[in-house]
Design an enzyme around this catalytic site. Structure first.
Site, PDB file in Angstrom:
ATOM      1  N   SER A 558     -22.383  11.555  16.096  1.00 22.73           N
ATOM      2  CA  SER A 558     -23.118  10.332  16.380  1.00 22.73           C
ATOM      3  C   SER A 558     -24.292  10.627  17.313  1.00 22.73           C
ATOM      4  CB  SER A 558     -22.158   9.286  16.949  1.00 22.73           C
ATOM      5  OG  SER A 558     -22.738   8.013  16.970  1.00 22.73           O
ATOM      6  N   HIS A 673     -18.137   4.863  10.228  1.00 22.38           N
ATOM      7  CA  HIS A 673     -18.719   5.727  11.245  1.00 22.38           C
ATOM      8  C   HIS A 673     -17.735   6.795  11.714  1.00 22.38           C
ATOM      9  CE1 HIS A 673     -21.567   6.995  14.207  1.00 22.38           C
ATOM     10  NE2 HIS A 673     -20.755   6.735  15.213  1.00 22.38           N
TER      11      HIS A 673
END
Length: 701
Positions: A558, A673
């Site tokens: 991320s 995610h």
């Protein structure tokens, strides 16, 4: 004035030139998430990586072992919500990959002999409804805990569907509350009323893709007729609703997130007819409610109280719009950082870091004076500590303790009694031949950067090293058992150390390891500090003989994708391999892609010339240059990631390959995610990443 004007003109010209170049980005088509051309490219890249990895000797053994570790039925049944004399848990194993939401009598659970009853079988529900459900949460309304708001995501996206469920009938409520799929925020106001922030149609969402409007929804009425109780602006990050229970009193609240780090907090007024503003500074974070007090964490100094402190404020006074006493509950030392807070009926439990090692504190408030006292509650020395849940009426906190070499144990902790072990994860590997050290590297500006080094005892270097780091958004990186490090790669850290290599967890600036100042030291124009910190850790490994230039792999997810992307472009001589999961790479367009606009407070605004001036110095996608040999990179992500756009990784991979560099690419369809809808995907990823590291750092000469 003339000099300033010339500087502004030069900056403007530079900005215009870069803007023109970006408009000609040849890989913009890869931002079409579900586009046929883009998905065909993804399939080709996945196939090419599988051909290099999946058939390798040792891959299948790694995958099977990882799956066995992740699905082990001896894993700790982590606590969910305590509901009176019952406690819930979400359990995932080989037979239940998406999970069983279940409950056990609390006393049986605390005795280490839980008696489980299934409430929702997520796998069975998915089959019945022909949906790939991924569990998100269940919020059951106290004190009866009969009605619950169950959130389920199709495929693991951040957006989910919320449905009302009855714990007594174990079924969804006919004609109950239902919210269609969206990035919603919802909480109970009372048994027949919800506070709902969701997608109400055109104009109801922010530029970041989160709800802008909060409504009060009464049972039996259509959502379309719900009463608006609060609104934000289109430029905000979004509106969020939540609630705390304090004795018999429920305190619903509304947070207007103006930026990622600023929010206005609203409370119900005395007669609960409307929500009113509070004195809570917009830079503070709400952490809990206890004894009529709202407990907040200060990210900046306030009322002569230093940042990093906990402060308590009277809810009754704020609700009545009276003058509010501001009381310090706890101020950590310079080496400490308050990381998490949970309240039982009479104790505020605080998990703090002390030089990145966990400590647990019990705070009590004197009702006569309003002052707070604190007491350290010993749990485990030199360990990572986590608050897993609380049992309010018994003033018990459920806490975990673990190290890289010691498996986690879940404890029931009281203020004045020895911690009671509820369940321990049995040792998954033989740690007697391994050692862990906490070391410090010196960054470019002289800052001491802690890192944890795991390797075999008596190891003599240099050996290949894997360094995992994050460096952003106040998120501290703490060392955990090697079967779970680094995050979303399962037992990769274990595999690496067992093979005679070094695994490192680096506590670089940008996280929360030393409180707000540690984060702010790498914010916006100071981002280079986090990159310099990572370089310093790698160089320290070289200087101390642990590893060597070109034999160091770096890993980040991320925001960590920005980190490792910048690091590999700045120091391709230092690193030999890169792992980048769900990564951010294009700092020119990040704020135009999915939730990217919400991160402007962290990174800066590329549309502002002054901000692009520092963003452009490290943006990984723009930093790639012809004629430079970059270290091989493994990019993993999910098509259904609706937080970080898949286009970041896709475009970065395509550009690297265009320039003749080695790229391993694996894009899962589901998982969101987290890139892991279930343990099966996690196990494949652990095996793939290990094979990548072996191929590039151990076997390649």
């Amino acid at each position: 004035m003339i000099r300033a004007s010339l500087a502004a003109l030069a900056l403007s010209c530079s900005f215009t030139a870069v803007a023109a170049a970006q408009e000609a980005d040849p890989y913009l088509w890869l931002e079409d998430i579900e586009g046929e051309k883009a998905l065909d490219w993804v399939k080709r890249e996945n196939t090419a990586t599988d051909a290099l990895i999946v058939g390798r000797r040792g891959f299948e053994a790694d995958r099977q072992r990882a799956r066995a570790i992740l699905d082990d039925d001896r894993q700790i049944a982590m606590p969910g919500q305590v509901m009176g004399d019952m406690i819930t848990n979400l359990w995932r194993d080989a037979a239940n990959p998406r999970g069983l939401w279940r409950q056990s009598p609390l006393d049986a659970y605390l005795a280490g002999k839980p008696v489980w009853t299934t409430l929702i079988d997520v796998d069975a529900l998915g089959k019945t409804e022909a949906q790939s459900w991924v569990w998100h949460a269940a919020d059951c309304l106290a004190p009866a805990y009969t009605r619950c708001l169950v959130s389920l995501s199709p495929g693991g996206t951040d957006s989910d569907i919320v449905r009302e469920w009855d714990r007594t009938t174990k079924s969804f409520v006919t004609d109950g509350f239902i919210l269609p799929q969206a990035k919603s925020s919802v909480t109970w106001e009372d048994a027949d009323t919800l506070l709902v922030a969701t997608d109400y149609g055109a104009g109801s969402m922010t530029a970041s893709g989160y709800p802008r409007i909060v409504k009060r929804w009464k049972r039996g009425t259509p959502l379309a007729s719900a009463e608006t109780v609060a609104e934000g602006e289109a430029e905000d990050v979004g509106m969020n609703v939540f609630a705390f229970t304090d004795g018999d009193k429920r305190w619903p609240m509304i947070s207007r997130g103006k930026t990622f780090y600023t929010a206005d907090i609203k409370l119900p007024n005395v007669d609960a007819s409307r929500y009113i503003s509070t004195i809570v500074p917009d830079t503070a974070s709400v952490r809990g409610v206890i004894d009529g007090q709202l407990v907040i964490f200060l990210n900046q100094d306030w009322a002569n109280i230093p940042a990093g402190s906990l402060v308590s404020l009277s809810l009754a006074d704020m609700s009545a719009d009276r003058q509010v006493p501001i009381i310090t509950a706890m101020t950590p030392t310079k080496a400490q950082a308050i990381e998490s807070v949970s309240a039982t009926d009479n104790i505020l439990w605080v998990k703090a870091l002390d030089d990145v090692e966990g400590k647990l504190f019990a705070l009590r408030r004197d009702p006569a004076t309003g002052k707070w006292s604190q007491k350290e509650v010993p749990l485990a020395a030199n360990a990572t500590v986590g608050i897993a849940g609380t049992i309010g009426k018994r003033d018990i906190v459920l806490a975990t303790a673990e190290t890289m070499l010691t498996p986690p144990t879940l404890y029931a902790v009281s203020e004045d009694k020895a911690p009671q072990a509820v369940q321990s994860l049995p040792a998954t590997f033989d740690a007697k031949a391994m050692t862990v050290e906490k070391r410090f590297a010196i960054s470019k500006d002289g800052t001491r950067i802690p890192y944890f080094l795991a390797r075999k005892k008596g190891a003599t270097g240099p050996v290949p090293a894997l360094v995992h780091a994050y460096g952003g958004f106040r998120a501290a990186q703490t060392p955990g058992y090697l079967t779970g490090q680094p995050y979303r790669a399962g037992p990769l850290g274990l595999y690496w150390v067992e093979g005679g290599n070094a695994y490192v967890l680096a506590n670089i600036r940008g996280g929360g390891e030393y409180g707000p100042a540690w984060h702010q030291a790498a914010l916006r124009e100071k981002r280079q500090n986090s990159f310099d910190d990572l370089h310093a850790v790698a160089e320290d490994l070289v200087a101390t003989g642990v590893s060597a230039k070109g034999k160091i792999a770096i890993s980040g997810r991320s925001n960590g994708g920005v980190l490792v992307g910048a690091a590999m472009t700045q120091r391709p001589d230092l690193y030999g391999a890169v792992i980048s999961g769900s990564p951010i790479k294009d700092m020119w367009r990040y704020d135009k892609m999915l939730a990217g606009a919400s991160w402007v407070a962290e990174y800066g605004d590329p549309d502002v010339p002054e901000d692009w001036a520092f963003l452009s110095k490290y943006s990984p996608y723009q930093a790639l240059r012809k004629g430079v040999k970059y270290p091989p990179i493994f990019l993993y992500l999910s098509t259904k990631d609706d937080r970080v756009h898949p286009g970041h990784a896709r475009k970065y991979a395509a550009r690297l390959k265009e320039l003749g560099n080695s790229v391993y690419y694996h894009e899962y369809i589901e998982g969101g995610h987290s890139v892991g809808a279930d343990h099966a995907e996690d196990a494949v990823r652990a095996a793939m990443l290990h094979a990548f590291l072996l191929r590039e750092l151990v076997e390649m000469k």
